[in-house]
Write a protein that holds these residues in place. Structure first.
Motif, short mmCIF file in Angstrom:
data_model
loop_
_atom_site.label_atom_id
_atom_site.label_comp_id
_atom_site.label_asym_id
_atom_site.label_seq_id
_atom_site.Cartn_x
_atom_site.Cartn_y
_atom_site.Cartn_z
N MET A 41 0.85 -1.21 0.00
CA MET A 41 0.00 0.00 0.00
C MET A 41 0.88 1.25 0.00
O MET A 41 1.82 1.35 0.77
N VAL A 42 0.55 2.20 -0.89
CA VAL A 42 1.26 3.47 -0.92
C VAL A 42 0.91 4.24 0.35
O VAL A 42 -0.26 4.37 0.71
N LEU A 43 1.93 4.71 1.04
CA LEU A 43 1.68 5.44 2.28
C LEU A 43 1.00 6.77 1.99
O LEU A 43 1.42 7.52 1.11
N PRO A 44 -0.07 7.09 2.72
CA PRO A 44 -0.77 8.36 2.48
C PRO A 44 0.04 9.54 2.98
O PRO A 44 0.85 9.43 3.91
N ASN A 45 -0.20 10.70 2.36
CA ASN A 45 0.47 11.94 2.74
C ASN A 45 -0.49 12.77 3.61
O ASN A 45 -1.36 13.47 3.11
N TYR A 46 -0.33 12.65 4.93
CA TYR A 46 -1.15 13.41 5.86
C TYR A 46 -0.57 14.81 6.05
O TYR A 46 0.59 14.94 6.42
N PRO A 47 -1.35 15.86 5.83
CA PRO A 47 -0.85 17.21 6.10
C PRO A 47 -0.63 17.43 7.59
O PRO A 47 -1.23 16.75 8.43
N PRO A 48 0.20 18.40 7.97
CA PRO A 48 0.37 18.75 9.39
C PRO A 48 -0.96 19.18 10.00
O PRO A 48 -1.82 19.75 9.32
N LYS A 49 -1.11 18.93 11.31
CA LYS A 49 -2.36 19.24 12.00
C LYS A 49 -2.32 20.61 12.67
O LYS A 49 -1.25 21.09 13.06
N PRO A 50 -3.48 21.24 12.83
CA PRO A 50 -3.52 22.49 13.59
C PRO A 50 -3.35 22.23 15.08
O PRO A 50 -3.44 21.08 15.54
N ARG A 51 -3.14 23.30 15.82
CA ARG A 51 -3.08 23.25 17.27
C ARG A 51 -4.09 24.25 17.83
O ARG A 51 -4.43 25.23 17.15
N PRO A 52 -4.58 24.03 19.03
CA PRO A 52 -5.47 25.03 19.63
C PRO A 52 -4.83 26.41 19.60
O PRO A 52 -3.64 26.58 19.88
N GLY A 53 -5.64 27.39 19.22
CA GLY A 53 -5.15 28.76 19.08
C GLY A 53 -4.83 29.14 17.65
O GLY A 53 -4.66 30.33 17.35
N ASP A 54 -4.76 28.15 16.75
CA ASP A 54 -4.41 28.43 15.35
C ASP A 54 -5.56 29.08 14.60
O ASP A 54 -6.74 29.01 14.99
N ARG A 55 -5.20 29.71 13.49
CA ARG A 55 -6.17 30.26 12.54
C ARG A 55 -6.54 29.18 11.53
O ARG A 55 -5.68 28.48 11.00
N VAL A 56 -7.85 29.03 11.27
CA VAL A 56 -8.32 28.05 10.29
C VAL A 56 -9.27 28.75 9.31
O VAL A 56 -10.01 29.66 9.70
N ALA A 57 -9.20 28.34 8.07
CA ALA A 57 -10.07 28.93 7.05
C ALA A 57 -11.47 28.35 7.14
O ALA A 57 -11.65 27.14 7.34
N VAL A 58 -12.47 29.20 6.99
CA VAL A 58 -13.87 28.78 6.91
C VAL A 58 -14.37 29.26 5.55
O VAL A 58 -14.46 30.47 5.30
N VAL A 59 -14.67 28.32 4.67
CA VAL A 59 -14.95 28.64 3.27
C VAL A 59 -16.27 28.02 2.83
O VAL A 59 -16.77 27.08 3.43
N SER A 60 -16.83 28.58 1.77
CA SER A 60 -18.06 28.06 1.16
C SER A 60 -17.81 27.79 -0.32
O SER A 60 -18.32 28.48 -1.19
N PRO A 61 -17.02 26.76 -0.63
CA PRO A 61 -16.77 26.47 -2.04
C PRO A 61 -17.98 25.90 -2.75
O PRO A 61 -18.03 25.86 -3.98
N SER A 62 -18.98 25.48 -1.99
CA SER A 62 -20.21 24.97 -2.57
C SER A 62 -21.31 26.02 -2.41
O SER A 62 -21.27 27.05 -3.07
#
Length: 346
Positions: free
Chosen positions: A1-22
């Protein structure tokens, strides 16, 4: 199995995007949206960052793609959350800047029409997350469901294996967003009756692919799905939407996946509990039970000619019903029909 590429995770206090692509439903239901944002800040301790089209209904697909690309490009953003689903995200993904997405992989959370983005990221080699909606799950009336919230928190902040659990109660009859007062009380819930297993007794481990079944049908028509060879050994994870496709429609979609050569690629299939109530189709509890049985029979019948030896588990709480368990899209999953257990790696 090809190993998946997991992106780095956020931490409490981080900025996260809230988007409406749909769909830009925050514009129509700001009271629901603001509740979701408040819980994002106060209970998950993340700072939401909106984009120009987040609260716009009918925004041009190119503008929505520009916002989504910008969210990935911003180095101060550590995760991207979709507000809700819709029905035209298939027109948005062609305008994404794939070079930017590849160079800046981030956890993306969404379901339903967001299957378009999840599949797009999968084809770029980026693990995303099926599930989580600012309007639907963070802003659930009364309070977030404990199973949903625990799963979402684990998917956001942790990277290990997570054991999924059958819901002791579930629902598919949401409170009306048109009534702000409905946010004060819990939606109707029914007693859970566990997962339903069929097929051989063995453990299957692979990468996940799938999403909302109707959207997968659109993606097949647009020729935007991976090949059978690329999906070989993967676990198919599917669920149906609030549009309540009939058992015959579900059968035909799954059969068409077989004709395309995809079904034989999956040693296991995980099927979400089907939603069987909507405001324009208010079925009774017995009718909803019969609806679910017809859906299970349709999928079983469609699988039989193409992959009769697949391990199949039905009624997992991962789609348009409540609660919703988060599934890594392109990430690892273990489906053990002997022990009747499912675990995912976040």
């Amino acid at each position: 199995m090809v190993l998946p590429n997991y992106p780095p995770k956020p931490r409490p206090g981080d900025r996260v995007a809230v988007v409406s692509p749909s769909a830009g439903l925050p514009a129509l239901f700001p009271h629901v949206y603001e509740l979701g944002l408040r819980r994002l800040r106060e209970e998950l301790h993340l700072e939401p960052v909106e984009y120009p089209t987040t609260r716009v209904v009918g925004a041009d697909p190119r503008d929505r793609a520009r916002d989504l690309t910008a969210a990935f490009a911003d180095p101060t953003i550590t995760a991207v959350l979709a507000t809700v689903g819709g029905d035209d995200l298939i027109t948005v993904t062609p305008h994404l800047d794939d070079d930017v997405l590849r160079a800046n992989p981030k956890p993306y959370f969404g379901y339903s029409d967001n299957t378009n983005v999840l599949n797009h990221l999968y084809r770029l080699g980026i693990v995303a997350y099926h599930g989580g909606s600012v309007l639907v799950h963070l802003a659930r009336p009364g309070s977030p469901h404990p199973l949903t919230f625990d799963s979402l928190r684990a998917a956001l902040f942790t990277s290990g294996w997570y054991e999924l659990s059958p819901a002791p109660e579930w629902g598919d009859r949401p409170n009306p967003w048109t009534d702000p007062g409905s946010l004060a009380y819990e939606p109707e819930m029914l007693a859970g009756d566990g997962w339903r297993w069929q097929g051989p007794e063995r453990e299957v481990r692979g990468r996940t692919w799938g999403g909302c079944l109707e959207i997968l049908h659109w993606l097949m028509a647009a020729d935007r799905v991976p090949t059978a060879e690329e999906l070989a050994g993967s676990v198919l994870v599917v669920e149906t939407s609030n549009e309540l496709p009939t058992a015959q429609e579900v059968f035909r979609i799954v059969r068409n996946m077989g004709e395309r050569g995809l079904l034989a690629s999956f040693p296991a299939v995980v099927v979400g509990r089907p939603k069987a109530w909507d405001f324009d189709k208010p079925l009774s509890v017995p009718e909803r039970s019969a609806w679910g049985e017809a859906q299970r029979e349709a999928i079983t019948r469609a699988l039989a000619p193409y992959n009769p030896d697949a391990v199949v588990v039905f009624d997992v709480d991962l789609g348009h019903t409540d609660p919703q368990l988060i599934i890594p899209y392109g990430g690892e999953i273990r489906v053990d029909s002997r022990a009747r257990r499912i675990a995912v790696r976040y």
